[in-house]
Design an enzyme around this catalytic site. Structure first.
Site, PDB file in Angstrom:
ATOM      1  N   LYS A 110       0.849  -1.207   0.000  1.00  0.00           N
ATOM      2  CA  LYS A 110       0.000   0.000   0.000  1.00  0.00           C
ATOM      3  C   LYS A 110       0.879   1.250   0.000  1.00  0.00           C
ATOM      4  CE  LYS A 110      -4.532  -1.227   0.433  1.00  0.00           C
ATOM      5  NZ  LYS A 110      -4.842  -2.356   1.277  1.00  0.00           N
ATOM      6  N   LYS A 189      -1.907 -10.655  -9.787  1.00  0.00           N
ATOM      7  CA  LYS A 189      -2.988 -11.100  -8.895  1.00  0.00           C
ATOM      8  C   LYS A 189      -4.232 -10.240  -9.114  1.00  0.00           C
ATOM      9  CE  LYS A 189      -3.815  -9.690  -4.661  1.00  0.00           C
ATOM     10  NZ  LYS A 189      -3.914  -9.409  -3.225  1.00  0.00           N
ATOM     11  N   LYS A 192      -8.762  -5.466  -6.426  1.00  0.00           N
ATOM     12  CA  LYS A 192      -9.478  -4.201  -6.599  1.00  0.00           C
ATOM     13  C   LYS A 192      -8.492  -3.061  -6.819  1.00  0.00           C
ATOM     14  CE  LYS A 192     -11.790  -5.882  -2.952  1.00  0.00           C
ATOM     15  NZ  LYS A 192     -12.700  -6.215  -1.863  1.00  0.00           N
TER      16      LYS A 192
HETATM   17  P1  TYM Z   1     -10.049  -8.939   1.068  1.00  0.00           P
HETATM   18  O1  TYM Z   1     -11.350  -8.236   1.277  1.00  0.00           O
HETATM   19  O2  TYM Z   1      -8.962  -8.202   0.397  1.00  0.00           O
HETATM   20  O3  TYM Z   1     -10.293 -10.269   0.257  1.00  0.00           O
HETATM   21  C1  TYM Z   1     -11.225 -11.239   0.683  1.00  0.00           C
HETATM   22  C2  TYM Z   1     -10.682 -12.631   0.403  1.00  0.00           C
HETATM   23  O4  TYM Z   1     -10.454 -12.798  -0.990  1.00  0.00           O
HETATM   24  C3  TYM Z   1      -9.155 -13.323  -1.190  1.00  0.00           C
HETATM   25  N1  TYM Z   1      -8.618 -12.848  -2.479  1.00  0.00           N
HETATM   26  C4  TYM Z   1      -8.003 -13.636  -3.377  1.00  0.00           C
HETATM   27  N2  TYM Z   1      -7.727 -14.957  -3.374  1.00  0.00           N
HETATM   28  C5  TYM Z   1      -7.107 -15.476  -4.463  1.00  0.00           C
HETATM   29  N3  TYM Z   1      -6.757 -14.727  -5.539  1.00  0.00           N
HETATM   30  C6  TYM Z   1      -7.011 -13.398  -5.589  1.00  0.00           C
HETATM   31  N4  TYM Z   1      -6.677 -12.695  -6.669  1.00  0.00           N
HETATM   32  C7  TYM Z   1      -7.649 -12.796  -4.475  1.00  0.00           C
HETATM   33  N5  TYM Z   1      -8.064 -11.526  -4.177  1.00  0.00           N
HETATM   34  C8  TYM Z   1      -8.639 -11.580  -2.957  1.00  0.00           C
HETATM   35  C9  TYM Z   1      -8.333 -12.791  -0.030  1.00  0.00           C
HETATM   36  O5  TYM Z   1      -7.183 -13.569   0.194  1.00  0.00           O
HETATM   37  C10 TYM Z   1      -9.337 -12.869   1.106  1.00  0.00           C
HETATM   38  O6  TYM Z   1      -9.335 -14.148   1.701  1.00  0.00           O
HETATM   39  N6  TYM Z   1      -7.854  -8.730   5.519  1.00  0.00           N
HETATM   40  C11 TYM Z   1      -8.880  -9.415   4.778  1.00  0.00           C
HETATM   41  C12 TYM Z   1     -10.251  -9.323   5.428  1.00  0.00           C
HETATM   42  C13 TYM Z   1     -10.246  -9.760   6.859  1.00  0.00           C
HETATM   43  C14 TYM Z   1     -10.119 -11.099   7.316  1.00  0.00           C
HETATM   44  C15 TYM Z   1     -10.177 -11.023   8.730  1.00  0.00           C
HETATM   45  C16 TYM Z   1      -9.955 -12.331   6.681  1.00  0.00           C
HETATM   46  C17 TYM Z   1     -10.375  -8.948   7.938  1.00  0.00           C
HETATM   47  N7  TYM Z   1     -10.341  -9.721   9.062  1.00  0.00           N
HETATM   48  C18 TYM Z   1     -10.077 -12.174   9.522  1.00  0.00           C
HETATM   49  C19 TYM Z   1      -9.857 -13.473   7.470  1.00  0.00           C
HETATM   50  C20 TYM Z   1      -9.909 -13.390   8.872  1.00  0.00           C
HETATM   51  C21 TYM Z   1      -8.959  -8.785   3.393  1.00  0.00           C
HETATM   52  O7  TYM Z   1      -8.564  -7.669   3.190  1.00  0.00           O
HETATM   53  O8  TYM Z   1      -9.537  -9.541   2.464  1.00  0.00           O
END
Ligand code: TYM
Length: 319
Positions: A110, A189, A192
């Site tokens: 970031k 990857k 967003k």
């Molecule tokens: P976030 O919102 O960025 O993404 C949600 C989930 O989608 C997965 N993901 C992907 N997996 C494979 N390939 C991709 N291109 C891809 N893009 C996104 C992410 O790995 C994620 O599992 N920090 C977390 C949200 C969170 C969370 C938690 C998750 C907050 N607290 C506690 C688990 C446990 C996040 O930003 O995910």
């Protein structure tokens, strides 16, 4: 077994979210007691427009339910509606070494992209640890980009338990090898923040246009095409049956099929894969109170469990 995961309402859900986390999480809801939440507090680190945030929260709720999250099996709620989570995050932060957070890739990424380094962005993994630990979670289904955050969580459990006695449960990540990193339209990857996503519920024409814009090399139509690291094949594998996939791989190897045709087949398969979810989504949208009801019930159950763990934590630290 308790399963937990979260997703940020920071934009439209995409194929990476679905195959990396939502699909595995939906499959796991039959295998234990599942807790899935909308990480709206985390989203505040990047979405600072109240109207947009509330709209995103609702969209994520509708889309996750449309994809198969079953509120009779999984507790579905909003992170911000469980106040104990921020209390636990503070307590954990008093044990968190700065160096542990300074090493986190997502923070460094970031920064590299020019985000202002707020404290919230820096402390993000501590809140995520609290999310996981407050429900005594055993298993956390996530994509590979979240692996390091779960390692941070595990480090914090060890530190907490060494300091205050055995109080917190040690969670394990669950990462599906074949969908750990879903590629985006440019081969990086799907994310967003990279602007390379295909949304799950885009309009047909918009989704077709996006998929047709997928970046390919300049191999001529007649020539065999490289299958290694092909984004078309990588995405097709997720949505096509094994026979169709084998056929496309042959067409790559044999030559004679242009990238345009291959992309058309990819679009058709993605569109068809999500057809039942689009139907379910229409039904959900036709019942205006449904999502609110689900999230209200989820909130009650989540608070009940979180308050139990928090009582244990407060006693352990002497509050
Ligand atoms: P976030 O919102 O960025 O993404 C949600 C989930 O989608 C997965 N993901 C992907 N997996 C494979 N390939 C991709 N291109 C891809 N893009 C996104 C992410 O790995 C994620 O599992 N920090 C977390 C949200 C969170 C969370 C938690 C998750 C907050 N607290 C506690 C688990 C446990 C996040 O930003 O995910």
């Amino acid at each position: 077994m308790r399963i937990l995961s979260g997703i940020q309402p920071s934009g439209t859900l995409h194929l990476g979210n679905y195959f990396g986390m939502m699909k595995p999480a939906i499959e796991l809801q039959d295998r234990g007691e599942a807790f899935y939440f909308i990480a709206d507090l985390h989203a505040l680190t990047t979405v600072q427009d109240a109207g947009a945030l509330s709209e995103n929260i609702r969209d994520v709720a509708v889309d996750f339910l449309a994809c198969g999250l079953d509120p009779r099996k999984a507790c579905f709620f909003r992170q911000s509606q469980v106040p104990a989570v921020t209390e636990l995050a503070w307590i954990l932060s008093t044990l968190t070494p700065m160096g542990l957070l300074e090493r986190c890739h997502s923070y460094k990424d970031k920064m590299a992209k020019g985000f202002a380094p707020s404290h919230g962005l820096f402390a993000y993994p501590v809140l995520m640890a609290a999310d996981i630990l407050i429900y005594d979670s055993d298993l956390v289904p996530v994509g590979k980009d979240q692996k390091q955050h779960i390692e941070v969580t595990r480090d914090l459990v060890i530190k907490f338990n060494e300091t205050y006695g055995n109080t917190l449960k040690l969670p394990e990540p669950s990462i599906q090898e074949h969908t750990a990193v879903v590629p985006g339209l440019d081969g990086e990857k799907m994310s967003k923040s990279y602007g390379n996503t295909v949304g799950l519920f885009e309009e047909e024409a918009a989704m077709r246009k996006k998929i047709m814009s997928l970046k390919t090399d300049s191999t001529p139509v007649e020539a065999p095409k490289p299958v290694e690291d092909s984004t078309i094949l990588g995405l097709y594998k997720l949505v096509a049956g094994p026979a169709d996939y084998a056929q496309m791989e042959n067409d790559f190897r044999n030559g004679g099929t242009g990238y345009g045709d291959l992309k058309k087949r990819l679009f058709a398969a993605v569109w068809e894969y999500f057809a039942p979810m689009r139907e379910r989504r229409k039904e959900i949208l036709a019942d205006p109170g449904y999502v609110e009801r689900v999230l209200r019930e989820g909130r009650e159950k989540a608070n009940h469990v979180a308050n139990g763990v928090m009582t244990r934590v407060r006693a352990a630290v002497g509050l």
